[in-house]
Design a protein around this motif. Structure first.
Motif, PDB file in Angstrom:
ATOM      1  N   GLY A 188      23.320 -12.441 -53.481  1.00  0.00           N
ATOM      2  CA  GLY A 188      21.903 -12.523 -53.820  1.00  0.00           C
ATOM      3  C   GLY A 188      21.067 -11.392 -53.265  1.00  0.00           C
ATOM      4  O   GLY A 188      19.840 -11.404 -53.389  1.00  0.00           O
ATOM      5  N   TYR A 189      21.739 -10.365 -52.691  1.00  0.00           N
ATOM      6  CA  TYR A 189      21.034  -9.205 -52.138  1.00  0.00           C
ATOM      7  C   TYR A 189      21.627  -7.929 -52.736  1.00  0.00           C
ATOM      8  O   TYR A 189      22.471  -7.276 -52.111  1.00  0.00           O
ATOM      9  CB  TYR A 189      21.143  -9.178 -50.611  1.00  0.00           C
ATOM     10  CG  TYR A 189      20.384 -10.289 -49.937  1.00  0.00           C
ATOM     11  CD1 TYR A 189      19.047 -10.135 -49.596  1.00  0.00           C
ATOM     12  CD2 TYR A 189      21.014 -11.501 -49.667  1.00  0.00           C
ATOM     13  CE1 TYR A 189      18.357 -11.166 -48.992  1.00  0.00           C
ATOM     14  CE2 TYR A 189      20.318 -12.547 -49.065  1.00  0.00           C
ATOM     15  CZ  TYR A 189      18.989 -12.370 -48.732  1.00  0.00           C
ATOM     16  OH  TYR A 189      18.292 -13.398 -48.138  1.00  0.00           O
ATOM     17  N   TRP A 209      12.520  -8.259 -49.901  1.00  0.00           N
ATOM     18  CA  TRP A 209      13.338  -9.049 -50.831  1.00  0.00           C
ATOM     19  C   TRP A 209      13.583 -10.448 -50.249  1.00  0.00           C
ATOM     20  O   TRP A 209      13.380 -11.459 -50.919  1.00  0.00           O
ATOM     21  CB  TRP A 209      14.658  -8.329 -51.069  1.00  0.00           C
ATOM     22  CG  TRP A 209      15.587  -9.000 -52.036  1.00  0.00           C
ATOM     23  CD1 TRP A 209      16.531  -9.930 -51.747  1.00  0.00           C
ATOM     24  CD2 TRP A 209      15.642  -8.788 -53.461  1.00  0.00           C
ATOM     25  NE1 TRP A 209      17.196 -10.310 -52.893  1.00  0.00           N
ATOM     26  CE2 TRP A 209      16.670  -9.620 -53.951  1.00  0.00           C
ATOM     27  CE3 TRP A 209      14.944  -7.964 -54.337  1.00  0.00           C
ATOM     28  CZ2 TRP A 209      17.015  -9.663 -55.305  1.00  0.00           C
ATOM     29  CZ3 TRP A 209      15.283  -8.000 -55.691  1.00  0.00           C
ATOM     30  CH2 TRP A 209      16.295  -8.831 -56.161  1.00  0.00           C
ATOM     31  N   ARG A 210      14.000 -10.502 -49.006  1.00  0.00           N
ATOM     32  CA  ARG A 210      14.316 -11.774 -48.349  1.00  0.00           C
ATOM     33  C   ARG A 210      13.067 -12.657 -48.249  1.00  0.00           C
ATOM     34  O   ARG A 210      13.154 -13.874 -48.442  1.00  0.00           O
ATOM     35  CB  ARG A 210      14.875 -11.501 -46.955  1.00  0.00           C
ATOM     36  CG  ARG A 210      15.309 -12.766 -46.211  1.00  0.00           C
ATOM     37  CD  ARG A 210      15.877 -12.447 -44.843  1.00  0.00           C
ATOM     38  NE  ARG A 210      17.130 -11.696 -44.941  1.00  0.00           N
ATOM     39  CZ  ARG A 210      17.270 -10.414 -44.635  1.00  0.00           C
ATOM     40  NH1 ARG A 210      16.216  -9.725 -44.199  1.00  0.00           N
ATOM     41  NH2 ARG A 210      18.429  -9.819 -44.751  1.00  0.00           N
ATOM     42  N   TRP A 213      12.715 -14.309 -51.706  1.00  0.00           N
ATOM     43  CA  TRP A 213      13.791 -15.126 -52.251  1.00  0.00           C
ATOM     44  C   TRP A 213      14.148 -16.332 -51.393  1.00  0.00           C
ATOM     45  O   TRP A 213      14.461 -17.401 -51.938  1.00  0.00           O
ATOM     46  CB  TRP A 213      15.036 -14.264 -52.487  1.00  0.00           C
ATOM     47  CG  TRP A 213      14.883 -13.388 -53.676  1.00  0.00           C
ATOM     48  CD1 TRP A 213      14.420 -12.107 -53.702  1.00  0.00           C
ATOM     49  CD2 TRP A 213      15.151 -13.745 -55.032  1.00  0.00           C
ATOM     50  NE1 TRP A 213      14.383 -11.635 -54.993  1.00  0.00           N
ATOM     51  CE2 TRP A 213      14.825 -12.620 -55.832  1.00  0.00           C
ATOM     52  CE3 TRP A 213      15.636 -14.886 -55.652  1.00  0.00           C
ATOM     53  CZ2 TRP A 213      14.980 -12.617 -57.215  1.00  0.00           C
ATOM     54  CZ3 TRP A 213      15.784 -14.889 -57.032  1.00  0.00           C
ATOM     55  CH2 TRP A 213      15.456 -13.768 -57.800  1.00  0.00           C
ATOM     56  N   GLU A 214      14.127 -16.204 -50.087  1.00  0.00           N
ATOM     57  CA  GLU A 214      14.566 -17.320 -49.247  1.00  0.00           C
ATOM     58  C   GLU A 214      13.695 -18.566 -49.423  1.00  0.00           C
ATOM     59  O   GLU A 214      14.227 -19.666 -49.616  1.00  0.00           O
ATOM     60  CB  GLU A 214      14.643 -16.889 -47.795  1.00  0.00           C
ATOM     61  CG  GLU A 214      15.838 -15.991 -47.513  1.00  0.00           C
ATOM     62  CD  GLU A 214      16.041 -15.727 -46.030  1.00  0.00           C
ATOM     63  OE1 GLU A 214      15.171 -16.125 -45.219  1.00  0.00           O
ATOM     64  OE2 GLU A 214      17.073 -15.124 -45.682  1.00  0.00           O
ATOM     65  N   TYR A 217      14.287 -20.069 -52.955  1.00  0.00           N
ATOM     66  CA  TYR A 217      15.577 -20.750 -53.058  1.00  0.00           C
ATOM     67  C   TYR A 217      15.538 -22.104 -52.345  1.00  0.00           C
ATOM     68  O   TYR A 217      16.022 -23.115 -52.878  1.00  0.00           O
ATOM     69  CB  TYR A 217      16.681 -19.882 -52.462  1.00  0.00           C
ATOM     70  CG  TYR A 217      18.029 -20.566 -52.374  1.00  0.00           C
ATOM     71  CD1 TYR A 217      18.695 -20.970 -53.527  1.00  0.00           C
ATOM     72  CD2 TYR A 217      18.631 -20.807 -51.139  1.00  0.00           C
ATOM     73  CE1 TYR A 217      19.929 -21.603 -53.451  1.00  0.00           C
ATOM     74  CE2 TYR A 217      19.867 -21.439 -51.050  1.00  0.00           C
ATOM     75  CZ  TYR A 217      20.518 -21.829 -52.210  1.00  0.00           C
ATOM     76  OH  TYR A 217      21.729 -22.451 -52.137  1.00  0.00           O
ATOM     77  N   PRO A 245      22.711 -18.799 -52.800  1.00  0.00           N
ATOM     78  CA  PRO A 245      21.712 -17.761 -53.070  1.00  0.00           C
ATOM     79  C   PRO A 245      22.123 -16.811 -54.189  1.00  0.00           C
ATOM     80  O   PRO A 245      21.270 -16.383 -54.983  1.00  0.00           O
ATOM     81  CB  PRO A 245      21.598 -17.036 -51.727  1.00  0.00           C
ATOM     82  CG  PRO A 245      21.958 -18.068 -50.715  1.00  0.00           C
ATOM     83  CD  PRO A 245      23.036 -18.894 -51.357  1.00  0.00           C
ATOM     84  N   PHE A 249      19.929 -16.228 -57.606  1.00  0.00           N
ATOM     85  CA  PHE A 249      19.535 -14.904 -58.083  1.00  0.00           C
ATOM     86  C   PHE A 249      19.963 -14.701 -59.534  1.00  0.00           C
ATOM     87  O   PHE A 249      19.191 -14.230 -60.376  1.00  0.00           O
ATOM     88  CB  PHE A 249      20.156 -13.829 -57.182  1.00  0.00           C
ATOM     89  CG  PHE A 249      19.973 -12.415 -57.663  1.00  0.00           C
ATOM     90  CD1 PHE A 249      18.722 -11.915 -57.973  1.00  0.00           C
ATOM     91  CD2 PHE A 249      21.080 -11.582 -57.810  1.00  0.00           C
ATOM     92  CE1 PHE A 249      18.551 -10.607 -58.414  1.00  0.00           C
ATOM     93  CE2 PHE A 249      20.924 -10.273 -58.243  1.00  0.00           C
ATOM     94  CZ  PHE A 249      19.662  -9.785 -58.558  1.00  0.00           C
ATOM     95  N   LEU A 270       8.285 -14.581 -57.566  1.00  0.00           N
ATOM     96  CA  LEU A 270       9.496 -13.809 -57.869  1.00  0.00           C
ATOM     97  C   LEU A 270       9.309 -12.836 -59.024  1.00  0.00           C
ATOM     98  O   LEU A 270      10.029 -11.836 -59.121  1.00  0.00           O
ATOM     99  CB  LEU A 270      10.657 -14.754 -58.191  1.00  0.00           C
ATOM    100  CG  LEU A 270      11.164 -15.636 -57.052  1.00  0.00           C
ATOM    101  CD1 LEU A 270      12.372 -16.447 -57.512  1.00  0.00           C
ATOM    102  CD2 LEU A 270      11.517 -14.797 -55.819  1.00  0.00           C
TER     103      LEU A 270
END
Length: 282
Positions: A188-189, A209-210, A213-214, A217, A245, A249, A270
């Motif tokens: 997912g990265y 990014w984190r 997304w975290e 999610y 994750p 994504f 997002l």
């Protein structure tokens, strides 16, 4: 021949083939048939449709399609797969530069239905369990991509279970995994473009990014758990995204390309992140 040398040789052959072979093309009737079959492709601006057509033709020149269990992969099927596979690369530079993201493999295996893979897991007590897993698609690191044709053909239509929406494309899902794998296993990265969202270096880019997304999610996973255990409303996004994750994504990217307006409503935090990732020059 060791695997690294084999992959290097394959990339060299692809570059030579692309240089010496005539510029490929997809016939107008076949391309129009593809657009009519997948409305999310037809919704692209005309200049993006033309660019996707050219990119897809070069993709077809570089890849090898195999039908499993005696299935014949027709030109129409190959173009449908190519167009969806190339959609994430549309704004990533010249065709050769963009398609280099898929240089780690050549083969695409198409199944006439769901595929069944034999799996093995070890539980906390150390007991080994063998089981069968039903697959609609699978992307292997530095290996081929497997796709179920009914799933490919059904892109953009509602799933039978686990979601009320239609933002699905197994092709985009598996090829996004390929992008994710460019810096290691799917987690997912994916590798981020220089200056991602104004970041000055790789570390700060990954932190941005984190940060997006975290929490998205975690919230999505909670929504799926409530639906499964307590009869809550199923989310619009494919519930399979709650398993890891990397899967979140991938299913988010499916929805981003197939049903962008609905995705923006469901995941407003997002949408700009994926805009910055897939349209870095915009």
């Amino acid at each position: 021949m060791p695997a690294p040398f084999r992959h290097a040789l394959r990339r060299f052959v692809n570059r030579v083939r692309a240089t010496l072979a005539p510029v490929p093309d997809i016939s107008a009737p076949l391309w129009l048939q593809t657009l009519s079959r997948y409305p999310f492709l037809a919704a692209l601006p005309l200049h993006d449709q033309a660019k996707l057509r050219a990119l897809s033709a070069r993709f077809l020149q570089r890849k090898e399609f195999t039908g499993a269990h005696g299935m014949e992969v027709t030109d129409a099927m190959a173009v449908a797969i190519a167009a969806q596979a190339c959609l994430p690369l549309l704004h990533w530079g010249e065709p050769a530069q963009a398609l280099a993201w898929y240089d780690d493999f050549v083969g695409i295996v198409v199944h006439p239905g769901e595929a069944v893979a034999r799996r093995q897991s070890v539980d906390a007590a150390g007991v080994v369990h063998d089981y069968d897993e039903v697959l609609l698609g699978e992307a292997m690191e530095r290996g081929p991509v497997m796709l179920s044709w009914p799933a490919v053909d059904g892109a953009g239509r509602p799933l039978a279970r686990g979601t009320a929406g239609s933002g699905t494309s197994v092709v985009i899902h598996e090829f996004v995994h390929k992008l994710d794998m460019r810096n290691g296993g799917a987690d997912g990265y994916p590798p981020l473009p220089p200056g991602f969202m104004g970041a000055r270096d790789t570390r700060s880019a990954r932190e941005r990014w984190r940060a997006a997304w975290e929490p998205a999610y975690a919230e999505f996973r909670e929504q799926v758990i409530i639906a499964e255990r307590f009869g809550g409303e199923w989310p619009w996004l494919d519930a399979y995204g709650a398993t890891a994750p990397a899967e979140f994504f991938a299913v988010a990217c499916e929805a981003y390309f197939v049903s962008r307006d609905r995705f923006a409503q469901e995941f407003p935090t997002l949408r700009p992140v994926l805009d910055a990732f897939f349209q870095p020059a915009a």
